[in-house]
Design a protein around this motif. Sequence first.
Motif, PDB file in Angstrom:
ATOM      1  N   GLY A   1       0.787  -1.225   0.000  1.00 39.55           N
ATOM      2  CA  GLY A   1       0.000   0.000   0.000  1.00 39.55           C
ATOM      3  C   GLY A   1       0.821   1.278   0.000  1.00 39.55           C
ATOM      4  O   GLY A   1       0.270   2.365   0.113  1.00 39.55           O
ATOM      5  N   PHE A   2       2.153   1.172  -0.109  1.00 37.90           N
ATOM      6  CA  PHE A   2       2.994   2.363  -0.167  1.00 37.90           C
ATOM      7  C   PHE A   2       4.256   2.096  -0.968  1.00 37.90           C
ATOM      8  O   PHE A   2       4.664   0.953  -1.175  1.00 37.90           O
ATOM      9  N   SER A   3       4.874   3.184  -1.423  1.00 33.78           N
ATOM     10  CA  SER A   3       6.192   3.153  -2.047  1.00 33.78           C
ATOM     11  C   SER A   3       7.045   4.196  -1.343  1.00 33.78           C
ATOM     12  O   SER A   3       6.520   5.061  -0.639  1.00 33.78           O
ATOM     13  N   SER A   4       8.347   4.129  -1.548  1.00 36.81           N
ATOM     14  CA  SER A   4       9.230   5.074  -0.871  1.00 36.81           C
ATOM     15  C   SER A   4      10.501   5.289  -1.672  1.00 36.81           C
ATOM     16  O   SER A   4      10.830   4.523  -2.581  1.00 36.81           O
ATOM     17  N   ARG A   5      11.188   6.348  -1.310  1.00 38.98           N
ATOM     18  CA  ARG A   5      12.549   6.609  -1.815  1.00 38.98           C
ATOM     19  C   ARG A   5      13.290   7.342  -0.717  1.00 38.98           C
ATOM     20  O   ARG A   5      12.691   7.977   0.144  1.00 38.98           O
ATOM     21  N   GLN A   6      14.604   7.227  -0.756  1.00 42.27           N
ATOM     22  CA  GLN A   6      15.413   7.807   0.311  1.00 42.27           C
ATOM     23  C   GLN A   6      16.696   8.382  -0.243  1.00 42.27           C
ATOM     24  O   GLN A   6      17.185   7.950  -1.280  1.00 42.27           O
TER      25      GLN A   6
ATOM     26  N   PHE B   1      15.142   1.420   4.026  1.00 48.58           N
ATOM     27  CA  PHE B   1      14.245   0.527   3.309  1.00 48.58           C
ATOM     28  C   PHE B   1      15.054  -0.218   2.258  1.00 48.58           C
ATOM     29  O   PHE B   1      15.863   0.385   1.549  1.00 48.58           O
ATOM     30  N   ILE B   2      14.845  -1.513   2.154  1.00 47.61           N
ATOM     31  CA  ILE B   2      15.443  -2.297   1.078  1.00 47.61           C
ATOM     32  C   ILE B   2      14.324  -3.061   0.378  1.00 47.61           C
ATOM     33  O   ILE B   2      13.292  -3.359   0.974  1.00 47.61           O
ATOM     34  N   ASP B   3      14.537  -3.339  -0.890  1.00 53.05           N
ATOM     35  CA  ASP B   3      13.552  -4.090  -1.664  1.00 53.05           C
ATOM     36  C   ASP B   3      13.912  -5.576  -1.587  1.00 53.05           C
ATOM     37  O   ASP B   3      15.032  -5.975  -1.885  1.00 53.05           O
ATOM     38  N   PHE B   4      12.963  -6.379  -1.165  1.00 49.52           N
ATOM     39  CA  PHE B   4      13.160  -7.822  -1.104  1.00 49.52           C
ATOM     40  C   PHE B   4      12.020  -8.477  -1.868  1.00 49.52           C
ATOM     41  O   PHE B   4      10.902  -8.573  -1.357  1.00 49.52           O
ATOM     42  N   GLU B   5      12.296  -8.858  -3.101  1.00 50.86           N
ATOM     43  CA  GLU B   5      11.315  -9.496  -3.978  1.00 50.86           C
ATOM     44  C   GLU B   5      10.010  -8.700  -4.048  1.00 50.86           C
ATOM     45  O   GLU B   5       8.906  -9.230  -3.943  1.00 50.86           O
ATOM     46  N   GLY B   6      10.153  -7.378  -4.199  1.00 55.13           N
ATOM     47  CA  GLY B   6       8.986  -6.524  -4.357  1.00 55.13           C
ATOM     48  C   GLY B   6       8.396  -5.994  -3.065  1.00 55.13           C
ATOM     49  O   GLY B   6       7.465  -5.203  -3.091  1.00 55.13           O
ATOM     50  N   LEU B   7       8.909  -6.426  -1.925  1.00 58.15           N
ATOM     51  CA  LEU B   7       8.432  -5.926  -0.633  1.00 58.15           C
ATOM     52  C   LEU B   7       9.480  -5.008  -0.016  1.00 58.15           C
ATOM     53  O   LEU B   7      10.680  -5.265  -0.119  1.00 58.15           O
ATOM     54  N   SER B   8       9.023  -3.974   0.627  1.00 62.74           N
ATOM     55  CA  SER B   8       9.937  -3.084   1.347  1.00 62.74           C
ATOM     56  C   SER B   8      10.148  -3.620   2.749  1.00 62.74           C
ATOM     57  O   SER B   8       9.193  -3.882   3.472  1.00 62.74           O
ATOM     58  N   LEU B   9      11.405  -3.784   3.102  1.00 66.77           N
ATOM     59  CA  LEU B   9      11.784  -4.211   4.451  1.00 66.77           C
ATOM     60  C   LEU B   9      12.733  -3.170   5.031  1.00 66.77           C
ATOM     61  O   LEU B   9      13.383  -2.439   4.294  1.00 66.77           O
ATOM     62  N   VAL B  10      12.824  -3.119   6.342  1.00 67.48           N
ATOM     63  CA  VAL B  10      13.740  -2.182   6.994  1.00 67.48           C
ATOM     64  C   VAL B  10      14.992  -2.937   7.406  1.00 67.48           C
ATOM     65  O   VAL B  10      14.921  -3.945   8.103  1.00 67.48           O
ATOM     66  N   LYS B  11      16.122  -2.429   6.955  1.00 64.70           N
ATOM     67  CA  LYS B  11      17.419  -3.003   7.316  1.00 64.70           C
ATOM     68  C   LYS B  11      18.071  -2.054   8.313  1.00 64.70           C
ATOM     69  O   LYS B  11      18.147  -0.850   8.084  1.00 64.70           O
ATOM     70  N   ILE B  12      18.536  -2.602   9.427  1.00 66.81           N
ATOM     71  CA  ILE B  12      19.214  -1.796  10.440  1.00 66.81           C
ATOM     72  C   ILE B  12      20.709  -2.027  10.283  1.00 66.81           C
ATOM     73  O   ILE B  12      21.192  -3.145  10.446  1.00 66.81           O
ATOM     74  N   ASP B  13      21.424  -0.959   9.948  1.00 67.21           N
ATOM     75  CA  ASP B  13      22.869  -1.026   9.762  1.00 67.21           C
ATOM     76  C   ASP B  13      23.539  -0.750  11.106  1.00 67.21           C
ATOM     77  O   ASP B  13      23.604   0.387  11.555  1.00 67.21           O
ATOM     78  N   LYS B  14      24.003  -1.801  11.740  1.00 69.77           N
ATOM     79  CA  LYS B  14      24.600  -1.661  13.074  1.00 69.77           C
ATOM     80  C   LYS B  14      25.902  -0.863  13.038  1.00 69.77           C
ATOM     81  O   LYS B  14      26.276  -0.254  14.024  1.00 69.77           O
ATOM     82  N   ASN B  15      26.583  -0.833  11.899  1.00 73.23           N
ATOM     83  CA  ASN B  15      27.812  -0.051  11.800  1.00 73.23           C
ATOM     84  C   ASN B  15      27.520   1.433  11.948  1.00 73.23           C
ATOM     85  O   ASN B  15      28.256   2.152  12.610  1.00 73.23           O
ATOM     86  N   ILE B  16      26.429   1.895  11.348  1.00 73.83           N
ATOM     87  CA  ILE B  16      26.074   3.308  11.453  1.00 73.83           C
ATOM     88  C   ILE B  16      25.649   3.630  12.872  1.00 73.83           C
ATOM     89  O   ILE B  16      26.052   4.629  13.447  1.00 73.83           O
ATOM     90  N   SER B  17      24.831   2.767  13.491  1.00 70.47           N
ATOM     91  CA  SER B  17      24.378   3.040  14.854  1.00 70.47           C
ATOM     92  C   SER B  17      25.543   3.003  15.839  1.00 70.47           C
ATOM     93  O   SER B  17      25.597   3.785  16.779  1.00 70.47           O
ATOM     94  N   THR B  18      26.512   2.115  15.645  1.00 69.13           N
ATOM     95  CA  THR B  18      27.677   2.031  16.522  1.00 69.13           C
ATOM     96  C   THR B  18      28.523   3.288  16.384  1.00 69.13           C
ATOM     97  O   THR B  18      28.969   3.857  17.373  1.00 69.13           O
TER      98      THR B  18
END
Length: 104
Positions: free
Chosen positions: A63-68, A76-93
């Motif tokens: 029900g939504f699309s996005s860009r960043q 947001f990452i695309d996984f076979e047409g679905l948007s998923l949230v990826k947490i980059d621990k390197n950036i948070s660290t």
Amino acid sequence: MILEKVPTSLRGALSRWLLEPKTGVFLGNPSARVRDELWDKAIKKTKASGVILQIWTDQNPQGFSSRQYGERERMFIDFEGLSLVKIDKNISTTKKQNSDTTNI
């Protein structure tokens, strides 16, 4: 749109078209053309450290699309047409280490 580390002038420009219920968070339902124009304006005014996330309703399973733009801890990452949230621990660290050293 969600904005981080952007010039105040950009927030002012976006507030002509969208509501800002919280600092850096803009809500509205502009046409696709206006949405693209606002995106282009935001990209041009944002410096290297700035972050922009734009989300809009769309006719897909979620029900939504996005860009960043910019580097964030949560992306947001695309996984076979679905948007998923990826947490980059390197950036948070890195952010945590930087904030720890500034508090000393």
